[in-house]
Scaffold this active site. Structure first.
Site, PDB file in Angstrom:
ATOM      1  N   ASP A 114      21.320 -14.823 137.947  1.00 35.09           N
ATOM      2  CA  ASP A 114      21.523 -15.689 137.851  1.00 35.09           C
ATOM      3  C   ASP A 114      21.963 -16.273 137.281  1.00 35.09           C
ATOM      4  O   ASP A 114      21.194 -17.491 136.239  1.00 35.09           O
ATOM      5  CB  ASP A 114      20.535 -16.078 139.070  1.00 35.09           C
ATOM      6  N   TRP A 165      13.184 -20.318 140.211  1.00 32.85           N
ATOM      7  CA  TRP A 165      14.141 -19.678 140.544  1.00 32.85           C
ATOM      8  C   TRP A 165      13.956 -17.779 139.717  1.00 32.85           C
ATOM      9  O   TRP A 165      14.075 -17.384 141.125  1.00 32.85           O
ATOM     10  CB  TRP A 165      15.231 -19.826 140.048  1.00 32.85           C
ATOM     11  N   LYS A 167      26.995 -26.699 141.501  1.00 37.51           N
ATOM     12  CA  LYS A 167      26.923 -27.589 140.279  1.00 37.51           C
ATOM     13  C   LYS A 167      28.323 -27.707 139.379  1.00 37.51           C
ATOM     14  O   LYS A 167      28.229 -28.604 139.270  1.00 37.51           O
ATOM     15  CB  LYS A 167      25.851 -26.194 139.519  1.00 37.51           C
TER      16      LYS A 167
HETATM   17  N1  PMP Z   1      19.030 -20.164 141.025  1.00 39.19           N
HETATM   18  C1  PMP Z   1      18.864 -21.069 139.944  1.00 39.19           C
HETATM   19  C2  PMP Z   1      19.369 -21.497 139.068  1.00 39.19           C
HETATM   20  C3  PMP Z   1      18.963 -22.163 141.252  1.00 39.19           C
HETATM   21  O1  PMP Z   1      19.651 -23.343 140.526  1.00 39.19           O
HETATM   22  C4  PMP Z   1      18.922 -22.488 142.183  1.00 39.19           C
HETATM   23  C5  PMP Z   1      19.367 -24.339 142.651  1.00 39.19           C
HETATM   24  N2  PMP Z   1      19.114 -25.395 142.226  1.00 39.19           N
HETATM   25  C6  PMP Z   1      18.941 -21.516 143.297  1.00 39.19           C
HETATM   26  C7  PMP Z   1      19.467 -20.383 142.240  1.00 39.19           C
HETATM   27  C8  PMP Z   1      19.304 -21.802 144.146  1.00 39.19           C
HETATM   28  O2  PMP Z   1      20.853 -21.728 144.923  1.00 39.19           O
HETATM   29  P1  PMP Z   1      20.946 -21.493 146.649  1.00 39.19           P
HETATM   30  O3  PMP Z   1      20.144 -23.397 146.959  1.00 39.19           O
HETATM   31  O4  PMP Z   1      22.428 -22.125 146.656  1.00 39.19           O
HETATM   32  O5  PMP Z   1      20.325 -21.104 147.582  1.00 39.19           O
END
Ligand code: PMP
Length: 360
Positions: free
Chosen positions: A172, A103, A196
């Site tokens: 994030d 991420w 989550k």
């Molecule tokens: N950042 C983190 C730490 C994540 O765990 C995730 C999704 N698992 C995301 C970003 C991406 O999120 P989204 O699918 O809401 O764009």
């Protein structure tokens, strides 16, 4: 399946059962409106109240200071990879990042489209199994911010020491928000997708310090935090049902004793699972160092693919679902967000112990 499963999915993930029951009860006729929440105008009094309550409750739960704005957006955390740098970048176009996994890498890739990105710390040398220390001297004084991923959903690490710097921190917090007590005033901006620890997918939360927004003149409206801040997150139609569900989750958390109480239970839940992994002969956790271990996502493995797949199928027969690891890591991953009951973690821990005794 006649009862609710223990669902260890990384997200979308479990929601508290009382929240689902309440939503079901209000489904056909929300507070005498004769309509479901999905059918209410976002300009109606009913929805305005939901929006204000959601914001008020989140402020209360996280002790968000008055000089921070709380925004409800769409586009997931992934849009924030772009939107945060777009809004907060300064004339130097310098932005510093910590790389702790998939991420972070995606966040870095988006920021590179806008300006000059420096990776100031990186844990790729050991498959992101630890949190790298950040040398303050590496952080550029004229960078607009330093960005890091608070909790690494895939690799199961979590920050406990913040970068030591005067430039704003952006984090994030998708998989860590509301799971432990944090001090919002340490940060310039926090963003998190909902699916989550907050509610269903579809709403993304941004908590941003007032003075960091509204400095850019020509941003596209839908990408400008200021537009959302000035319009109570209703510059356009917000994701109304997802916000309603988030509000119910916040109410539920408050009833349970707030984030402080959640953190205690979460520590206990994580300890139970890590202990059985550490005590087993067959399995090891991806993250060895206790300090860096996530309270929310626990990736673990055996060295045998055959054992991994037998574990997963036998777990499923016990009602322990979605334990398969992320495709990039393999093995197993137990995601144990706020809504995973203590009992679910106990059942998983017992299962690991029994499986190990039988197969090691
Ligand atoms: N950042 C983190 C730490 C994540 O765990 C995730 C999704 N698992 C995301 C970003 C991406 O999120 P989204 O699918 O809401 O764009």
């Amino acid at each position: 399946m006649t009862h609710r499963a223990y669902n260890f999915s990384a997200g979308p993930a479990m929601l508290p059962e009382p929240v689902l029951t309440k939503a079901a009860g209000e489904m056909l006729n929300y507070k005498g409106s004769g309509m479901s929440v999905m059918e209410l105008s976002h300009r109606s009094g009913w929805f305005s109240e939901i929006m204000d309550d959601a914001q008020g409750l989140l402020r209360e739960l996280m002790h968000i200071p008055d000089n921070y704005r709380v925004l409800f957006l769409q586009g997931g955390a992934s849009l924030q990879f772009l939107m945060a740098p777009m809004n907060l970048m300064n004339d130097s176009k310098k932005m510093d990042y910590v790389n702790t996994g998939a991420w972070s890498k995606k966040a870095i890739a988006e920021a590179k489209k806008l300006g000059d990105v420096k990776v100031v710390a990186d844990s790729s040398d050991k498959t992101f199994s630890y949190i790298p220390s950040i040398d303050p001297a590496e952080i550029r004084k004229d960078a607009a911010f330093i960005h890091f991923t608070f909790n690494n959903t895939i690799y199961g690490t979590r920050f406990t020491d913040l970068p030591q710097t005067n430039i704003p921190l952006i984090t994030d917090m998708s998989s860590g928000i509301l799971s432990e007590v944090i001090d919002v005033s340490d940060y310039g901006l926090i963003y998190a997708g909902a699916q989550k620890n907050i509610g269903p997918a579809g709403v993304t939360i941004v908590i941003v310090r007032d003075d960091l927004i509204g400095k850019k003149e020509h941003l596209p409206s839908m990408l400008d935090y200021k537009k959302y801040a000035d319009n109570n997150s209703m510059f356009n139609t917000p994701p109304t049902y997802a916000i309603y569900m988030a509000k119910l989750v916040f109410e539920h958390l408050k009833e349970q004793g707030g984030v402080e109480a959640m953190e205690q239970v979460n520590r206990e839940k994580a300890r139970m699972v890590y202990d059985e992994i550490d005590n087993s002969k067959l399995f090891r956790a991806h993250v060895a160092g206790e300090k860096d271990r996530s309270l929310m996502n626990i990736p673990f493995f055996s060295d045998s693919e055959e054992i991994n797949s037998r574990f997963l199928s036998e777990a499923e027969n016990q009602g322990l679902l979605t334990l398969k690891g992320h495709r990039s890591v393999g093995g197993m991953r137990a995601s144990i967000y706020n809504a995973m009951p203590l009992e679910g973690c106990r059942k998983l821990a017992d299962f690991i112990k029994k499986f190990d005794a039988k197969n090691a």
